[in-house]
Design an enzyme around this catalytic site. Structure first.
Site, PDB file in Angstrom:
ATOM      1  CD  GLU A  92       2.046  -5.490   5.690  1.00 29.06           C
ATOM      2  OE1 GLU A  92       2.875  -6.385   5.953  1.00 29.06           O
ATOM      3  OE2 GLU A  92       1.214  -5.593   4.775  1.00 29.06           O
TER       4      GLU A  92
ATOM      5  CB  ALA B 140      -0.887  -0.007   1.235  1.00 25.94           C
TER       6      ALA B 140
ATOM      7  CD  GLU C 131      -2.153  -7.590   3.209  1.00 25.95           C
ATOM      8  OE1 GLU C 131      -1.926  -6.425   2.825  1.00 25.95           O
ATOM      9  OE2 GLU C 131      -2.601  -7.854   4.331  1.00 25.95           O
TER      10      GLU C 131
ATOM     11  N   GLY D   2       0.639  -5.000   1.034  1.00 27.62           N
ATOM     12  CA  GLY D   2      -0.606  -5.064   0.257  1.00 27.62           C
ATOM     13  C   GLY D   2      -0.403  -5.721  -1.102  1.00 27.62           C
TER      14      GLY D   2
END
Ligand code: DAK
Length: 258
Positions: free
Chosen positions: A132, A65, A112, A109
């Site tokens: 993260e 992200a 993911e 992300g």
């Protein structure tokens, strides 16, 4: 619809959706994920498309992200917009087969989103991780749960708690990745797999995906019961008659996707 941060190509019944923010290693921002969601919504309704490839570039599938976009968020803003749920999860909600073609970084992300796809084909240069924890947070769009189910508790804990990066070979051996191929062969290999999938009966591939997904979240007994009902339901389709008659007549089936 013209897109700024993704590229969408169609070849036969296969669509390739390429994340395209190379300078930011395809960091997933709201605009790009909005475009991914819009494109997937169109592709789901398009009867001419039977399989989608989600990919990035050689250096990065996606490095996570967009940290610069979310650094200023607080609990209320991130809760209220819920943009990760709305847009990032469009991949998880997509009902046709979708393959992640991963080269380079698939982190946070990015990892993911790749795991939301039905399976991952990676190049030998792929690198996976949930880093993260290095940023003072934890994975937030399914990383802990999907990684746990894909690679087991020991490796999921190792990867998430240390934030280390796993190479393609380790990802293949641990079950995260279906196949690893040389980087120059990645897109040809994935296109070949996607074209094969897209050539099968579309109702059958969609139901097959749903049956396997259901099996991952239910008991063996219920999974088998659902599989049997869905198997029976396919005898309502023209494609079942075509597929079986083609075998008997020693010819290739011509599926009509109904
Ligand atoms: N976000 C923003 N920009 C990024 C980025 C990212 N994730 N990753 C890379 N970039 C940018 C860099 O800032 C740099 O931009 P400039 O400085 O040139 O402007 C450019 O991409 C090139 O990156 P590097 O110069 O760092 O390139 P290197 O080859 O040296 O290093 C690297 C590559 C992948 C090792 C490094 O870039 C890196 O560590 N990137 C960050 C990886 C990471 O920590 N990913 C996890 C992000 S956190 C939520 C749900 C989910 C999430 C959050 C909330 N909710 C439900 C609320 C998800 C969180 C994440 O994914």
């Amino acid at each position: 619809m013209p897109y700024e941060l993704i590229e969408l190509d169609r070849e036969g019944r296969v669509a390739t959706l390429r994340l395209n923010r190379p300078k930011a290693l395809n960091a997933l921002n709201a605009e790009m994920m909005g475009e991914v969601a819009a494109a997937l919504s169109d592709l789901e309704r398009d009867d001419g498309i039977g399989c989608v490839i989600l990919t990035g570039n050689e250096k990065a599938f996606a490095a996570g992200a967009d940290i610069k976009e979310m650094v200023g968020d607080d609990y209320l803003s991130i809760y209220k917009t819920d943009r990760f749920e709305q847009n990032h999860c469009s991949v998880e909600r997509f009902r046709k087969p979708i393959i992640a073609a991963v080269s380079g970084y698939a982190l946070g992300g990015g990892c993911e989103i790749a795991m939301m796809c039905d399976f991952i084909i990676a190049s030998n240069t792929a690198k996976f991780g949930q880093p993260e924890i290095n940023l003072g947070v934890i994975p937030g769009i399914g990383g802990t749960q999907r990684l746990l189910r894909a690679v087991g508790k020991a490796k999921a804990m190792d990867l998430c708690l240390t934030g280390r990066i796993m190479d393609a070979s380790e990802a293949e051996h641990s079950g995260l990745v279906a196949r690893v191929v040389p980087v120059d062969d990645l897109m040809d290999t994935v296109r070949e797999a996607a074209a094969k999938i897209a050539g099968h009966s579309q109702p059958a591939t969609m139901i097959l995906k749903e049956v396997i997904e259901t099996g991952a979240e239910t008991s063996l007994r219920e999974g088998i019961r659902f599989e049997r009902r869905m198997f029976q339901s396919l005898f309502t389709t023209e494609d079942q008659k075509e597929g079986m008659n083609a075998f008997i007549e020693k010819r290739k089936p011509h599926f009509k996707h109904r």
